[in-house]
Design a protein around this motif. Structure first.
Motif, short mmCIF file in Angstrom:
data_model
loop_
_atom_site.label_atom_id
_atom_site.label_comp_id
_atom_site.label_asym_id
_atom_site.label_seq_id
_atom_site.Cartn_x
_atom_site.Cartn_y
_atom_site.Cartn_z
N UNK A 149 41.33 26.44 40.85
CA UNK A 149 42.56 25.61 40.28
C UNK A 149 43.84 26.45 40.05
N UNK A 150 43.66 27.93 39.61
CA UNK A 150 45.00 28.74 39.59
C UNK A 150 45.59 28.73 41.22
N UNK A 151 44.94 28.91 42.08
CA UNK A 151 45.45 29.08 43.42
C UNK A 151 46.20 27.77 43.96
N UNK A 152 45.41 26.46 43.68
CA UNK A 152 45.90 25.38 44.17
C UNK A 152 47.14 24.99 43.45
N UNK A 153 47.00 25.38 41.90
CA UNK A 153 48.25 24.89 41.17
C UNK A 153 49.57 25.76 41.75
N UNK A 154 49.32 27.00 42.14
CA UNK A 154 50.36 27.72 42.47
C UNK A 154 50.93 27.15 44.07
N UNK A 155 49.99 26.72 44.89
CA UNK A 155 50.27 26.02 46.02
C UNK A 155 51.14 24.76 45.60
N UNK A 156 50.54 24.00 44.74
CA UNK A 156 51.29 22.55 44.67
C UNK A 156 52.56 22.76 43.89
#
Length: 246
Positions: free
Chosen positions: A15-22
């Motif tokens: 969730x953290x990595x995806x949020x950073x990417x988004x």
């Protein structure tokens, strides 16, 4: 394998990595070895400073319970105690000596040996209660290192952030060094807060839960052996211990 622990940890990090990417950021920008070294090294050092060596090493070994928890089969324990109770009624307490050789759990083996030796029920209870108290004290002290790590990590993260900002202030005249300093400052905070709330504190709570379940299992065994020592009917034993089953 405790699937929910694996899923929970994976989901949290994803969730953290995806949020950073988004948000348009680069995942690589969250990978800062200097920040990691400051937060993890400082946190481990603080935990070691407050802990005894035995507690620290036991806590590190205990972390495997998060993913491969100890087996707590209460129904099997109940079936075993009922079987022992029936055997004791038929052949006396000495007939239970045949089970001593195949018992691997030191706690159970000690209680069963006292039962076979004809110890008084109150003596068995006191001895096994002391064993439970000692186990609880050791185990909770070991698990507490993860709770402590969860308390220190955010503060160490802030320390890393301040160090990064100091580096920035020292190099205001050299723009090429500003990026690295700012990155360490913010990423150190992420590492501190993230590791505390995604790893250290959840591990501590999980271990405490397993310790509580193990204590409950031992209390069930205690009551069962004392009931057998009192010569009560195996059916009464079964009804008495049914409430321990989770």
């Amino acid at each position: 394998m405790d699937k929910i622990s694996v899923i929970g940890l994976t989901l949290g990090l994803a969730a953290i990595l995806l949020g950073q990417y988004m948000e348009g950021g680069h995942i690589g920008s969250l990978l800062q070895f200097t920040a990691f070294m400051i937060v993890m090294g400082g946190t481990i050092g603080a935990v070691m400073l407050q802990s005894r060596l035995s507690d620290f090493t036991a806590g590190v070994r205990m972390v495997k319970w998060v993913f491969v928890p100890p087996k707590h089969d209460f129904r099997r324990v109940l079936a075993t105690l009922v079987n022992w109770g029936q055997q004791a009624r038929r052949g006396g307490l000495l007939s239970l000596e045949a089970y001593l050789g195949g018992e691997k759990d030191p706690y159970v083996k000690r209680g069963l040996a006292m039962l076979v030796d004809g110890a008084e029920p109150d003596t068995i209870r006191r001895s096994m209660e002391l064993d439970i108290d000692a186990f609880e004290t050791r185990s909770r002290a070991a698990a507490k290192i993860w709770e402590s790590a969860g308390g220190y990590a955010p503060t160490i993260g802030i320390l890393g952030a301040v160090m990064g900002l100091i580096h920035v202030m020292e190099n205001l005249t050299d723009p090429s060094k500003l990026g690295a300093g700012i990155a360490v400052a913010f990423v150190a905070t992420i590492y501190g807060v993230g590791s505390a709330n995604l790893i250290f504190l959840p591990i501590s709570n999980k271990l405490r839960n397993h310790i509580s379940i193990e204590i409950r299992r031992r209390e069930m065994l205690l009551e069962g052996l004392v009931t057998i020592a009192n010569g009560e009917n195996p059916r009464m034993l079964e009804n008495k211990l049914a409430g321990f089953i989770l």
